[in-house]
Design a protein around this motif. Structure first.
Motif, PDB file in Angstrom:
ATOM      1  N   ALA A 162       0.847  -1.196   0.000  1.00 11.13           N
ATOM      2  CA  ALA A 162       0.000   0.000   0.000  1.00 11.13           C
ATOM      3  C   ALA A 162       0.878   1.240   0.000  1.00 11.13           C
ATOM      4  N   LEU A 163       0.556   2.177  -0.863  1.00 11.55           N
ATOM      5  CA  LEU A 163       1.178   3.499  -0.873  1.00 11.55           C
ATOM      6  C   LEU A 163       0.117   4.427  -0.293  1.00 11.55           C
ATOM      7  N   GLN A 164       0.330   4.904   0.929  1.00 10.56           N
ATOM      8  CA  GLN A 164      -0.720   5.651   1.610  1.00 10.56           C
ATOM      9  C   GLN A 164      -0.115   6.673   2.561  1.00 10.56           C
ATOM     10  N   ASP A 165      -0.577   7.906   2.487  1.00  8.86           N
ATOM     11  CA  ASP A 165      -0.186   8.958   3.433  1.00  8.86           C
ATOM     12  C   ASP A 165       1.324   9.068   3.616  1.00  8.86           C
ATOM     13  N   ALA A 166       2.070   9.151   2.513  1.00  4.18           N
ATOM     14  CA  ALA A 166       3.527   9.288   2.522  1.00  4.18           C
ATOM     15  C   ALA A 166       4.208   8.129   3.240  1.00  4.18           C
ATOM     16  N   GLN A 167       3.599   6.968   3.239  1.00  2.00           N
ATOM     17  CA  GLN A 167       4.191   5.754   3.787  1.00  2.00           C
ATOM     18  C   GLN A 167       3.965   4.609   2.809  1.00  2.00           C
ATOM     19  N   ILE A 168       4.786   3.588   2.942  1.00  2.18           N
ATOM     20  CA  ILE A 168       4.609   2.360   2.180  1.00  2.18           C
ATOM     21  C   ILE A 168       4.415   1.242   3.190  1.00  2.18           C
ATOM     22  N   GLY A 169       3.442   0.405   2.964  1.00  2.00           N
ATOM     23  CA  GLY A 169       3.227  -0.745   3.829  1.00  2.00           C
ATOM     24  C   GLY A 169       3.298  -2.024   3.021  1.00  2.00           C
ATOM     25  N   MET A 170       3.969  -3.033   3.565  1.00  2.00           N
ATOM     26  CA  MET A 170       4.036  -4.342   2.904  1.00  2.00           C
ATOM     27  C   MET A 170       3.596  -5.409   3.895  1.00  2.00           C
ATOM     28  N   ASP A 171       2.732  -6.294   3.435  1.00  2.00           N
ATOM     29  CA  ASP A 171       2.275  -7.436   4.224  1.00  2.00           C
ATOM     30  C   ASP A 171       2.546  -8.703   3.432  1.00  2.00           C
ATOM     31  N   PHE A 172       3.031  -9.728   4.111  1.00  8.87           N
ATOM     32  CA  PHE A 172       3.287 -11.023   3.478  1.00  8.87           C
ATOM     33  C   PHE A 172       2.646 -12.121   4.299  1.00  8.87           C
ATOM     34  N   GLU A 173       2.207 -13.155   3.611  1.00  7.74           N
ATOM     35  CA  GLU A 173       1.751 -14.377   4.264  1.00  7.74           C
ATOM     36  C   GLU A 173       2.332 -15.533   3.470  1.00  7.74           C
ATOM     37  N   ILE A 174       3.126 -16.360   4.140  1.00  7.56           N
ATOM     38  CA  ILE A 174       3.793 -17.490   3.492  1.00  7.56           C
ATOM     39  C   ILE A 174       3.288 -18.761   4.152  1.00  7.56           C
ATOM     40  N   THR A 175       2.669 -19.612   3.350  1.00 12.21           N
ATOM     41  CA  THR A 175       2.121 -20.868   3.862  1.00 12.21           C
ATOM     42  C   THR A 175       2.950 -22.030   3.355  1.00 12.21           C
ATOM     43  N   ASP A 176       3.435 -22.855   4.283  1.00 15.87           N
ATOM     44  CA  ASP A 176       4.150 -24.077   3.932  1.00 15.87           C
ATOM     45  C   ASP A 176       3.088 -25.109   3.565  1.00 15.87           C
ATOM     46  N   LEU A 177       3.016 -25.486   2.305  1.00 15.14           N
ATOM     47  CA  LEU A 177       1.951 -26.378   1.839  1.00 15.14           C
ATOM     48  C   LEU A 177       2.074 -27.788   2.416  1.00 15.14           C
ATOM     49  N   ALA A 178       3.267 -28.206   2.815  1.00 10.91           N
ATOM     50  CA  ALA A 178       3.453 -29.542   3.392  1.00 10.91           C
ATOM     51  C   ALA A 178       2.959 -29.608   4.834  1.00 10.91           C
ATOM     52  N   THR A 179       3.233 -28.549   5.613  1.00  8.16           N
ATOM     53  CA  THR A 179       2.884 -28.577   7.034  1.00  8.16           C
ATOM     54  C   THR A 179       1.650 -27.742   7.372  1.00  8.16           C
ATOM     55  N   GLY A 180       1.304 -26.806   6.501  1.00  7.70           N
ATOM     56  CA  GLY A 180       0.195 -25.905   6.793  1.00  7.70           C
ATOM     57  C   GLY A 180       0.616 -24.729   7.659  1.00  7.70           C
ATOM     58  N   GLY A 181       1.893 -24.676   8.056  1.00  7.04           N
ATOM     59  CA  GLY A 181       2.386 -23.575   8.875  1.00  7.04           C
ATOM     60  C   GLY A 181       2.361 -22.264   8.117  1.00  7.04           C
ATOM     61  N   VAL A 182       2.000 -21.192   8.819  1.00  8.70           N
ATOM     62  CA  VAL A 182       1.864 -19.879   8.190  1.00  8.70           C
ATOM     63  C   VAL A 182       2.795 -18.880   8.877  1.00  8.70           C
ATOM     64  N   THR A 183       3.604 -18.196   8.082  1.00  5.12           N
ATOM     65  CA  THR A 183       4.434 -17.091   8.543  1.00  5.12           C
ATOM     66  C   THR A 183       3.823 -15.811   8.012  1.00  5.12           C
ATOM     67  N   THR A 184       3.642 -14.835   8.880  1.00  4.33           N
ATOM     68  CA  THR A 184       3.083 -13.542   8.458  1.00  4.33           C
ATOM     69  C   THR A 184       4.066 -12.432   8.807  1.00  4.33           C
ATOM     70  N   ALA A 185       4.046 -11.376   8.035  1.00  2.00           N
ATOM     71  CA  ALA A 185       4.890 -10.216   8.306  1.00  2.00           C
ATOM     72  C   ALA A 185       4.172  -8.944   7.879  1.00  2.00           C
ATOM     73  N   GLN A 186       4.323  -7.899   8.658  1.00  2.00           N
ATOM     74  CA  GLN A 186       3.796  -6.579   8.332  1.00  2.00           C
ATOM     75  C   GLN A 186       4.917  -5.578   8.562  1.00  2.00           C
ATOM     76  N   VAL A 187       5.218  -4.800   7.526  1.00  2.00           N
ATOM     77  CA  VAL A 187       6.321  -3.846   7.617  1.00  2.00           C
ATOM     78  C   VAL A 187       5.867  -2.481   7.099  1.00  2.00           C
ATOM     79  N   PRO A 188       5.793  -1.484   7.977  1.00  2.00           N
ATOM     80  CA  PRO A 188       5.550  -0.110   7.508  1.00  2.00           C
ATOM     81  C   PRO A 188       6.889   0.552   7.203  1.00  2.00           C
ATOM     82  N   PHE A 189       6.947   1.305   6.091  1.00  2.00           N
ATOM     83  CA  PHE A 189       8.157   2.001   5.677  1.00  2.00           C
ATOM     84  C   PHE A 189       7.941   3.503   5.769  1.00  2.00           C
ATOM     85  N   THR A 190       8.996   4.223   6.142  1.00  2.00           N
ATOM     86  CA  THR A 190       8.983   5.684   6.108  1.00  2.00           C
ATOM     87  C   THR A 190      10.281   6.147   5.466  1.00  2.00           C
ATOM     88  N   GLN A 191      10.294   7.406   4.992  1.00  2.00           N
ATOM     89  CA  GLN A 191      11.510   7.944   4.376  1.00  2.00           C
ATOM     90  C   GLN A 191      12.388   8.563   5.444  1.00  2.00           C
TER      91      GLN A 191
END
Length: 191
Positions: A162-191
């Motif tokens: 997301a490019l919003q209010d002079a910030q960039i936000g990135m969200d990831f969700e990684i699912t291991d298809l063999a185990t079903g385990g889910v890793t999530t990440a949320q990172v807000p960026f500023t200049q």
């Protein structure tokens, strides 16, 4: 008030006197009408390009991730460079460190004037190749990237940017298809 038949019989000399050439006036009217039609979309497209270009620069992010392997929350530290690479195009190149590992992402965002929409493509070292149509959101743009390279892989990766209010936000969700385990990440960026 005259009736319609009386108006039809009115003598020619009662019409207002015209000045100038009628074809010139018609041509001027057409030119003005075409200019007004072509200026509006051009201004809209330019403001869309300007919005993308307003994110050019060096960005730093600090966020959190929950790892599937441990269930613990970890800190994610990122850097990203956004460059102006064309008339309606920006590129980004970033690196994030998470639990001692480095993850790289790179991509392009454009304003596609013909389609009247924002578009993005992103790839990572984790075999993620995502594409998205950007949706305007207030004074910004949201992208939900769909992995084009998912078939036959051991992970399913979903990403949003997301490019919003002079910030960039990135969200990831990684699912291991063999185990079903889910890793999530949320990172807000500023200049």
């Amino acid at each position: 008030m005259k009736s319609l038949p009386d108006m039809a019989r009115a003598p020619q000399h009662t019409r207002p006197e015209r000045t100038g050439h009628p074809r010139r006036a018609a041509a001027l009217f057409c030119a003005l009408a075409l200019t007004s039609l072509s200026v509006s979309p051009g201004h809209a497209a330019q403001s869309d390009v300007d919005l993308l270009k307003s994110y050019v620069g060096d960005w730093r992010g600090r966020g959190s991730a929950v790892l599937a392997s441990t269930g613990k929350e970890e800190t994610v530290v990122c850097r990203m460079s956004v460059e102006d690479t064309g008339a309606a195009r920006i590129t980004f190149d970033g690196r994030c460190t998470l639990a001692g590992r480095t993850i790289s992402v790179a991509g392009t965002m454009i304003w596609n004037e013909q389609a009247g929409q924002y578009e993005a493509a992103m790839s990572s070292v984790a075999s993620f190749q995502g594409v998205a149509i950007g949706r305007p959101s207030g004074e910004g743009i949201d992208f939900e990237l769909v992995n084009r390279n998912a078939e036959g892989k051991t992970y399913r990766i979903e990403a949003a940017m997301a490019l919003q209010d002079a910030q960039i936000g990135m969200d990831f969700e990684i699912t291991d298809l063999a185990t079903g385990g889910v890793t999530t990440a949320q990172v807000p960026f500023t200049q």
